[in-house]
Design a protein around this motif. Structure first.
Motif, PDB file in Angstrom:
ATOM      1  N   ASP A  20      62.843  62.971  85.267  1.00  0.00           N
ATOM      2  CA  ASP A  20      63.873  62.185  85.955  1.00  0.00           C
ATOM      3  C   ASP A  20      64.889  63.118  86.603  1.00  0.00           C
ATOM      4  OD1 ASP A  20      65.053  59.904  86.906  1.00  0.00           O
ATOM      5  OD2 ASP A  20      65.691  59.128  84.957  1.00  0.00           O
ATOM      6  N   CYS A  67      64.345  59.817  80.523  1.00  0.00           N
ATOM      7  CA  CYS A  67      65.027  59.084  81.583  1.00  0.00           C
ATOM      8  C   CYS A  67      66.538  59.190  81.415  1.00  0.00           C
ATOM      9  CB  CYS A  67      64.606  57.606  81.565  1.00  0.00           C
ATOM     10  SG  CYS A  67      64.692  56.850  79.926  1.00  0.00           S
ATOM     11  N   ASN A 112      61.066  54.553  77.493  1.00  0.00           N
ATOM     12  CA  ASN A 112      60.416  54.786  78.782  1.00  0.00           C
ATOM     13  C   ASN A 112      61.376  54.707  79.957  1.00  0.00           C
ATOM     14  OD1 ASN A 112      57.677  55.057  77.909  1.00  0.00           O
ATOM     15  ND2 ASN A 112      57.586  52.846  77.588  1.00  0.00           N
ATOM     16  N   CYS A 113      62.433  53.882  79.812  1.00  0.00           N
ATOM     17  CA  CYS A 113      63.242  53.557  80.984  1.00  0.00           C
ATOM     18  C   CYS A 113      64.661  53.208  80.564  1.00  0.00           C
ATOM     19  CB  CYS A 113      62.619  52.376  81.734  1.00  0.00           C
ATOM     20  SG  CYS A 113      62.142  51.006  80.648  1.00  0.00           S
ATOM     21  N   THR A 166      59.677  49.642  82.541  1.00  0.00           N
ATOM     22  CA  THR A 166      60.795  49.740  83.488  1.00  0.00           C
ATOM     23  C   THR A 166      61.800  48.612  83.264  1.00  0.00           C
ATOM     24  OG1 THR A 166      61.372  49.736  85.856  1.00  0.00           O
ATOM     25  CG2 THR A 166      59.425  48.484  85.223  1.00  0.00           C
ATOM     26  N   SER A 211      57.725  50.303  88.004  1.00  0.00           N
ATOM     27  CA  SER A 211      59.121  50.363  88.445  1.00  0.00           C
ATOM     28  C   SER A 211      59.544  49.021  89.016  1.00  0.00           C
ATOM     29  CB  SER A 211      59.286  51.455  89.510  1.00  0.00           C
ATOM     30  OG  SER A 211      60.614  51.528  89.979  1.00  0.00           O
ATOM     31  N   SER A 261      57.592  54.725  91.400  1.00  0.00           N
ATOM     32  CA  SER A 261      58.979  54.283  91.418  1.00  0.00           C
ATOM     33  C   SER A 261      59.325  53.702  92.782  1.00  0.00           C
ATOM     34  CB  SER A 261      59.915  55.456  91.096  1.00  0.00           C
ATOM     35  OG  SER A 261      61.252  55.025  90.957  1.00  0.00           O
TER      36      SER A 261
END
Length: 354
Positions: A20, A67, A112-113, A166, A211, A261
């Motif tokens: 990221d 992330c 993950n996000c 996401t 995403s 993404s």
């Protein structure tokens, strides 16, 4: 040559896997996050200066970092919230990032996000962070409170837990309203209303969702881009929800590559970039229909989807470009990271005229 051009301004190779990247608000500096081969986290700060990127600080963390977001950071502070491979949510002051200012064991498995809202003057209401994990849960955190999530969205009793890939905040246009969208590995897309603490809408796009992002967080829901496996992305018009058909949607394919993404241009919410698993970047523009809603045979309002047009398409790498962050202060400036262990600072031209 009238269309926008995507130009590499500077690039830098590193010796770890990049996951990221985030611009530090109101500066020419950015943070990159990743993991070393030995399983530790990479945290580096770079500055763009005289056509080059210079490393100005680096530190190694105990666990790999997946992330990050500045979305809940108050100004003038610059607080980066990160999720790691061990399920920890941590907040770092980038002025002295050796030790976190906030730590919580947010999930049982990898985060993950992550996304943030209520900071940087973007979105009304309290600063909040949302995290999604392989453990199947989506959690909302208030960094002013320790340990406990302010909201947890998890599978019902007896349901199979799906990997959440996401998350994104949206609809934060006043101090009361706020929504979280989440995408899962089986193609599920869920929209949670945090004011009502209820699932507002769900659909399935048939392939894993890598995403999703609202075009703006701080307005009433307008558009939601959902992208993922099998090279397809979907743009939902979020202004009109039909009780049976949900939101209107337009689909588009992206050069036979997984879309890792999608990121909207902060200065123009109708322009967005998709990042391809084949190392490509595609710049798109959404075109509104002449009428955004119509009445069906039962006199119920139903949304009308617009169209998307490709503005530019370039390939910079043989490996997936996994992350991109637009600079909020300089139109067309962005930073990307890819799995070829390369950081690229890009300039996209002619965005004022699209």
């Amino acid at each position: 040559m009238d269309k926008p051009q995507i130009i590499i301004h500077a690039q830098k190779s590193v010796n770890f896997t990049l996951h990221d990247c985030r611009w530090i608000p109101c500066t020419a500096k950015f943070v990159v996050l990743g993991d070393h081969a030995r399983g530790t986290g990479a945290f580096q700060i770079y500055e763009v200066s005289q056509g080059d990127v210079k490393l100005i600080h680096e530190c190694e963390k105990s666990k790999s970092l997946k992330c990050g977001t500045f979305g809940a950071s108050p100004l003038p502070q610059r607080l980066l919230a990160t999720g790691d491979f061990a399920g920890k949510l941590q907040i770092w002051d980038v002025a002295s990032p050796d030790l976190p200012v906030y730590v919580v064991q947010a999930h049982r498995e990898i985060i993950n996000c992550i996304d943030g809202v209520g900071g940087l003057g973007i979105g009304e209401g309290a600063p909040e962070i949302v995290t999604g994990s392989r453990d199947g849960t989506v959690k909302v955190w208030d960094p002013r409170q320790n340990n406990d999530a302010v909201a947890t969205m998890k599978p019902a009793e007896g349901e199979v837990s799906r990997d959440c890939w996401t998350v994104a905040f949206g609809h934060a246009f006043n101090v009361h309203d706020r929504c979280v969208a989440a995408g899962y590995d089986n193609g599920d897309v869920k929209l949670f209303d945090l004011r009502a603490m209820a699932l507002r809408w769900e659909t399935n796009v048939k392939n894993g969702v890598c995403s999703l992002e609202f075009d703006r967080k701080d307005i009433e829901m307008n558009k939601l881009v959902v992208a993922g496996l099998e090279s397809k992305f979907h743009v939902f018009d979020m202004r009109t929800q039909h009780p049976k058909k949900g939101f209107a949607c337009v689909d588009e394919k992206n050069r036979q590559a997984t879309i890792w993404s999608c990121r909207h241009l902060p200065q123009n919410r109708d322009v967005f970039m998709t990042l391809g698993g084949n190392g490509s970047l595609n710049l798109w523009k959404y075109n509104y229909p002449s009428q955004r809603s119509v009445e069906d045979s039962e006199k119920l309002s139903m949304g009308v989807a617009g169209t998307v047009s490709l503005l530019q398409d370039v390939t910079f790498s043989t490996q997936p470009i996994a992350a991109l962050d637009w600079n909020h202060d300089k139109l067309g400036l962005c930073v990307t990271t890819s799995f070829d262990q390369t950081i690229r600072v890009l300039i996209i031209t002619k965005l004022k005229s699209v």
